[in-house]
Design a protein around this motif. Structure first.
Motif, short mmCIF file in Angstrom:
data_model
loop_
_atom_site.label_atom_id
_atom_site.label_comp_id
_atom_site.label_asym_id
_atom_site.label_seq_id
_atom_site.Cartn_x
_atom_site.Cartn_y
_atom_site.Cartn_z
N THR A 43 -58.34 -20.30 -43.92
CA THR A 43 -56.90 -20.17 -43.65
C THR A 43 -56.65 -19.02 -42.69
O THR A 43 -55.83 -19.13 -41.77
CB THR A 43 -56.13 -19.95 -44.97
OG1 THR A 43 -56.61 -20.87 -45.95
CG2 THR A 43 -54.64 -20.18 -44.78
N GLU A 63 -53.24 -28.68 -45.09
CA GLU A 63 -53.94 -27.78 -46.02
C GLU A 63 -54.36 -28.57 -47.25
O GLU A 63 -53.52 -29.15 -47.94
CB GLU A 63 -53.00 -26.64 -46.44
CG GLU A 63 -52.81 -25.56 -45.39
CD GLU A 63 -54.08 -24.76 -45.17
OE1 GLU A 63 -54.96 -24.76 -46.06
OE2 GLU A 63 -54.20 -24.15 -44.09
N ASP A 71 -51.62 -21.65 -49.33
CA ASP A 71 -52.11 -21.65 -47.95
C ASP A 71 -51.08 -22.23 -47.00
O ASP A 71 -50.86 -21.70 -45.90
CB ASP A 71 -53.43 -22.44 -47.84
CG ASP A 71 -54.61 -21.65 -48.40
OD1 ASP A 71 -54.41 -20.50 -48.82
OD2 ASP A 71 -55.73 -22.21 -48.42
N GLU A 116 -57.67 -28.24 -43.08
CA GLU A 116 -58.46 -27.35 -43.94
C GLU A 116 -58.86 -28.10 -45.19
O GLU A 116 -58.02 -28.46 -46.02
CB GLU A 116 -57.68 -26.08 -44.29
CG GLU A 116 -58.51 -25.16 -45.18
CD GLU A 116 -57.84 -23.84 -45.54
OE1 GLU A 116 -56.91 -23.41 -44.82
OE2 GLU A 116 -58.24 -23.25 -46.55
MG MG Z 1 -57.58 -21.64 -47.59
#
Ligand code: MG
Ligand code: ZN
Length: 220
Positions: A43, A63, A71, A116
């Motif tokens: 992140t 995320e 995040d 992510e």
């Molecule tokens: Mg993260």
């Protein structure tokens, strides 16, 4: 029989990933899948790129986490379109979750989509998300043995980021061992030494992301 079940899950995922890839290609969006253990600094690496910008590149972020939107809140604070995907305890993202998340973006206005993944060095590797490139992130406190112990990720990575290099003076991290292990698994992948705290390697990090953008013309 269990093997069959797993194979079917992966086959369904691959079909959906192909659809995601098509959708992204049509909108000229490159997607980067970030894979690492929890706490490696994924992140923060994304924040770093967003904070400085990448030459007018329009970036969206997905995320993935088992729980919370912590995040995504960090990314939203940087005025970046972001979707949090909670896997309800699941340990990796799958293409169907990305497919659903895409609906929340104006894809035509984006150049880059940063995904992510859930912090995990093992199973995210088996699930194609329709991404263009994969980034493996290792932070120095995790130890130099991670590529040797979790080779699958490093074989398929397009870039390996060695993060938190500012901590090297305090650790028994054998950088030569780390580099040799990565080279053996994946001779072509660049290794970027980065620290988001000191700023070391951040220029190269932003440059690499910039090189992933499909369209060479930036619309003003
Ligand atoms: Mg993260
Ligand atoms: Zn998993």
């Amino acid at each position: 029989m269990k093997v069959n079940v797993v194979e079917n899950v992966l086959k369904v995922n691959d079909e959906l990933a192909a659809k995601v890839r098509e959708r992204l290609q049509a909108a000229a969006v490159s997607a980067i899948n970030f894979i690492s253990a929890p706490g490696s600094g994924k992140t923060t690496l994304i924040e770093c790129a967003l904070r400085n910008g990448i030459g007018g590149t329009a970036i969206g972020v997905i995320e993935g986490d088992p729980d919370t939107s912590l995040d995504a809140e960090r990314i939203a604070a940087l005025d970046t379109p972001v979707v949090q995907v909670n896997t309800a305890g699941g340990c990796h993202l799958e293409a169907n979750l990305i497919m659903r998340a895409l609906e929340s973006f104006d894809l035509e206005s984006l150049d880059l989509l940063l995904i992510e993944n859930v912090g995990n060095l093992v199973c995210p590797v088996s699930f194609d998300l329709g991404e263009t490139k994969r980034v493996a992130v290792v932070s120095t406190p995790e130890g130099h043995d991670k590529p040797a112990k979790y080779p699958m990720l490093f074989r398929v990575a397009d870039l390996v980021v060695l993060n938190k290099v500012d901590l090297l003076p305090y650790l028994d991290f054998d950088e030569e061992f780390f580099t040799n292990a990565v080279r053996k698994l994946n001779p072509g992948a660049p290794i970027l030494r980065v620290s988001c705290r000191s700023g070391e390697g951040i220029g190269g990090w932003r440059e690499w992301l910039r090189s992933c953008v499909r369209s060479t013309e930036i619309v003003q």
